[in-house]
Write an enzyme that holds these catalytic residues in place. Structure first.
Site, PDB file in Angstrom:
ATOM      1  N   VAL A 131      10.368   8.189  -7.199  1.00 51.87           N
ATOM      2  CA  VAL A 131      11.174   7.043  -6.752  1.00 51.87           C
ATOM      3  C   VAL A 131      11.667   6.311  -8.002  1.00 51.87           C
ATOM      4  O   VAL A 131      10.852   5.859  -8.827  1.00 51.87           O
ATOM      5  CB  VAL A 131      10.359   6.092  -5.850  1.00 51.87           C
ATOM      6  CG1 VAL A 131      11.211   4.914  -5.417  1.00 51.87           C
ATOM      7  CG2 VAL A 131       9.808   6.836  -4.617  1.00 51.87           C
ATOM      8  N   ASN A 164       4.397   6.579 -13.686  1.00 53.56           N
ATOM      9  CA  ASN A 164       4.999   7.892 -13.907  1.00 53.56           C
ATOM     10  C   ASN A 164       6.434   7.697 -14.370  1.00 53.56           C
ATOM     11  O   ASN A 164       7.159   6.857 -13.832  1.00 53.56           O
ATOM     12  CB  ASN A 164       4.983   8.696 -12.603  1.00 53.56           C
ATOM     13  CG  ASN A 164       3.566   8.987 -12.124  1.00 53.56           C
ATOM     14  OD1 ASN A 164       2.661   9.182 -12.938  1.00 53.56           O
ATOM     15  ND2 ASN A 164       3.361   9.000 -10.822  1.00 53.56           N
ATOM     16  N   ARG A 195       0.834  -1.206   0.000  1.00 54.39           N
ATOM     17  CA  ARG A 195       0.000   0.000   0.000  1.00 54.39           C
ATOM     18  C   ARG A 195       0.871   1.260   0.000  1.00 54.39           C
ATOM     19  O   ARG A 195       1.890   1.310   0.708  1.00 54.39           O
ATOM     20  CB  ARG A 195      -0.922  -0.007   1.231  1.00 54.39           C
ATOM     21  CG  ARG A 195      -1.934  -1.124   1.153  1.00 54.39           C
ATOM     22  CD  ARG A 195      -3.009  -1.079   2.208  1.00 54.39           C
ATOM     23  NE  ARG A 195      -3.670  -2.376   2.222  1.00 54.39           N
ATOM     24  CZ  ARG A 195      -4.583  -2.783   1.338  1.00 54.39           C
ATOM     25  NH1 ARG A 195      -4.987  -1.950   0.382  1.00 54.39           N
ATOM     26  NH2 ARG A 195      -5.108  -3.991   1.408  1.00 54.39           N
ATOM     27  N   ASP A 196       0.446   2.246  -0.808  1.00 48.82           N
ATOM     28  CA  ASP A 196       1.149   3.527  -0.855  1.00 48.82           C
ATOM     29  C   ASP A 196       0.997   4.226   0.498  1.00 48.82           C
ATOM     30  O   ASP A 196      -0.100   4.287   1.063  1.00 48.82           O
ATOM     31  CB  ASP A 196       0.586   4.400  -1.988  1.00 48.82           C
ATOM     32  CG  ASP A 196       1.510   5.546  -2.341  1.00 48.82           C
ATOM     33  OD1 ASP A 196       2.046   5.562  -3.465  1.00 48.82           O
ATOM     34  OD2 ASP A 196       1.691   6.442  -1.476  1.00 48.82           O
ATOM     35  N   HIS A 220       7.581   1.352 -10.855  1.00 50.20           N
ATOM     36  CA  HIS A 220       6.407   0.937 -10.075  1.00 50.20           C
ATOM     37  C   HIS A 220       5.140   1.272 -10.827  1.00 50.20           C
ATOM     38  O   HIS A 220       5.063   2.264 -11.548  1.00 50.20           O
ATOM     39  CB  HIS A 220       6.394   1.579  -8.682  1.00 50.20           C
ATOM     40  CG  HIS A 220       6.645   3.056  -8.675  1.00 50.20           C
ATOM     41  ND1 HIS A 220       7.910   3.596  -8.850  1.00 50.20           N
ATOM     42  CD2 HIS A 220       5.809   4.114  -8.527  1.00 50.20           C
ATOM     43  CE1 HIS A 220       7.828   4.908  -8.793  1.00 50.20           C
ATOM     44  NE2 HIS A 220       6.562   5.250  -8.615  1.00 50.20           N
ATOM     45  N   MET A 221       4.143   0.419 -10.626  1.00 50.78           N
ATOM     46  CA  MET A 221       2.814   0.619 -11.190  1.00 50.78           C
ATOM     47  C   MET A 221       1.892   1.010 -10.048  1.00 50.78           C
ATOM     48  O   MET A 221       1.819   0.296  -9.042  1.00 50.78           O
ATOM     49  CB  MET A 221       2.304  -0.668 -11.837  1.00 50.78           C
ATOM     50  CG  MET A 221       3.152  -1.132 -13.016  1.00 50.78           C
ATOM     51  SD  MET A 221       2.535  -2.685 -13.696  1.00 50.78           S
ATOM     52  CE  MET A 221       3.671  -2.888 -15.075  1.00 50.78           C
ATOM     53  N   HIS A 222       1.187   2.152 -10.208  1.00 52.21           N
ATOM     54  CA  HIS A 222       0.199   2.572  -9.208  1.00 52.21           C
ATOM     55  C   HIS A 222      -1.152   1.962  -9.581  1.00 52.21           C
ATOM     56  O   HIS A 222      -1.636   2.178 -10.701  1.00 52.21           O
ATOM     57  CB  HIS A 222      -0.003   4.085  -9.232  1.00 52.21           C
ATOM     58  CG  HIS A 222       1.186   4.915  -8.847  1.00 52.21           C
ATOM     59  ND1 HIS A 222       1.280   5.545  -7.622  1.00 52.21           N
ATOM     60  CD2 HIS A 222       2.313   5.257  -9.521  1.00 52.21           C
ATOM     61  CE1 HIS A 222       2.412   6.247  -7.562  1.00 52.21           C
ATOM     62  NE2 HIS A 222       3.057   6.091  -8.715  1.00 52.21           N
TER      63      HIS A 222
HETATM   64  P1  AMP Z   1       6.036   8.241  -8.077  1.00 50.76           P
HETATM   65  O1  AMP Z   1       5.741   9.683  -7.778  1.00 50.76           O
HETATM   66  O2  AMP Z   1       5.311   7.689  -9.249  1.00 50.76           O
HETATM   67  O3  AMP Z   1       7.527   7.969  -8.126  1.00 50.76           O
HETATM   68  O4  AMP Z   1       5.434   7.420  -6.845  1.00 50.76           O
HETATM   69  C1  AMP Z   1       6.125   7.152  -5.676  1.00 50.76           C
HETATM   70  C2  AMP Z   1       5.098   6.755  -4.657  1.00 50.76           C
HETATM   71  O5  AMP Z   1       5.754   6.088  -3.591  1.00 50.76           O
HETATM   72  C3  AMP Z   1       4.315   7.919  -4.037  1.00 50.76           C
HETATM   73  O6  AMP Z   1       2.918   7.748  -4.302  1.00 50.76           O
HETATM   74  C4  AMP Z   1       4.647   7.825  -2.559  1.00 50.76           C
HETATM   75  O7  AMP Z   1       3.552   8.152  -1.735  1.00 50.76           O
HETATM   76  C5  AMP Z   1       5.047   6.372  -2.418  1.00 50.76           C
HETATM   77  N1  AMP Z   1       5.942   6.069  -1.314  1.00 50.76           N
HETATM   78  C6  AMP Z   1       7.060   6.736  -0.956  1.00 50.76           C
HETATM   79  N2  AMP Z   1       7.639   6.145   0.113  1.00 50.76           N
HETATM   80  C7  AMP Z   1       6.871   5.078   0.421  1.00 50.76           C
HETATM   81  C8  AMP Z   1       6.933   4.060   1.431  1.00 50.76           C
HETATM   82  N3  AMP Z   1       7.913   4.024   2.333  1.00 50.76           N
HETATM   83  N4  AMP Z   1       5.959   3.125   1.463  1.00 50.76           N
HETATM   84  C9  AMP Z   1       4.953   3.152   0.550  1.00 50.76           C
HETATM   85  N5  AMP Z   1       4.839   4.072  -0.424  1.00 50.76           N
HETATM   86  C10 AMP Z   1       5.784   5.028  -0.484  1.00 50.76           C
END
Ligand code: AMP
Length: 117
Positions: free
Chosen positions: A99, A90, A32-33, A103-105
């Site tokens: 990050v 993204n 989970r995000d 990753h796939m949201h």
């Molecule tokens: P992006 O902006 O597509 O790189 O998405 C990165 C996502 O990682 C964001 O939606 C953050 O909220 C999420 N995120 C960052 N750190 C963590 C963590 N420790 N556990 C879960 N999600 C995270």
């Protein structure tokens, strides 16, 4: 010498920081995000460190197909498959990537506007 994946998702994969995992197999994990943008917001990541969508190679095609299959399994597991959901990747700065581990949201649990802002 193999490169150390120092992204936050590398640390999650190694169990150095906690995550609320909803899926785990030999190729990917999902959790989970921490800052959800929707009632259901789950991230699916490969175990292999691929920084961005631009770095997916031809050898990775079956891995990516597997991850998309996992998305469908998780959507069913979370009860959002029938109502519908969105899958987002993204890429780089203008795409909103923060990050640098692919990753796939999965976003669901409410109506989502289109086009996104
Ligand atoms: P992006 O902006 O597509 O790189 O998405 C990165 C996502 O990682 C964001 O939606 C953050 O909220 C999420 N995120 C960052 N750190 C963590 C963590 N420790 N556990 C879960 N999600 C995270």
């Amino acid at each position: 010498m193999s490169e150390t994946n120092n992204t936050i998702f590398g640390k999650i994969l190694r169990g150095e920081i906690p995550s609320d995992r909803v899926w785990e197999d030999d190729k990917c994990i999902a959790f989970r995000d921490v800052n959800p943008a929707a009632p259901t917001h789950i991230l699916v990541i490969p175990r292999q460190h691929i920084p961005t969508l631009n770095d997916i190679s031809e050898q990775d095609k079956s891995l990516i197909g597997h991850m998309v299959w996992v998305v469908g399994q998780i959507a069913a597991q979370e009860g959002i498959a029938e109502d519908g959901y969105r899958l987002v990747v993204n890429c780089n700065e203008r795409g909103g990537q923060t990050v640098y581990h692919l990753h796939m949201h999965i976003l669901g649990g409410r109506g989502l506007s289109w086009p996104p802002g």
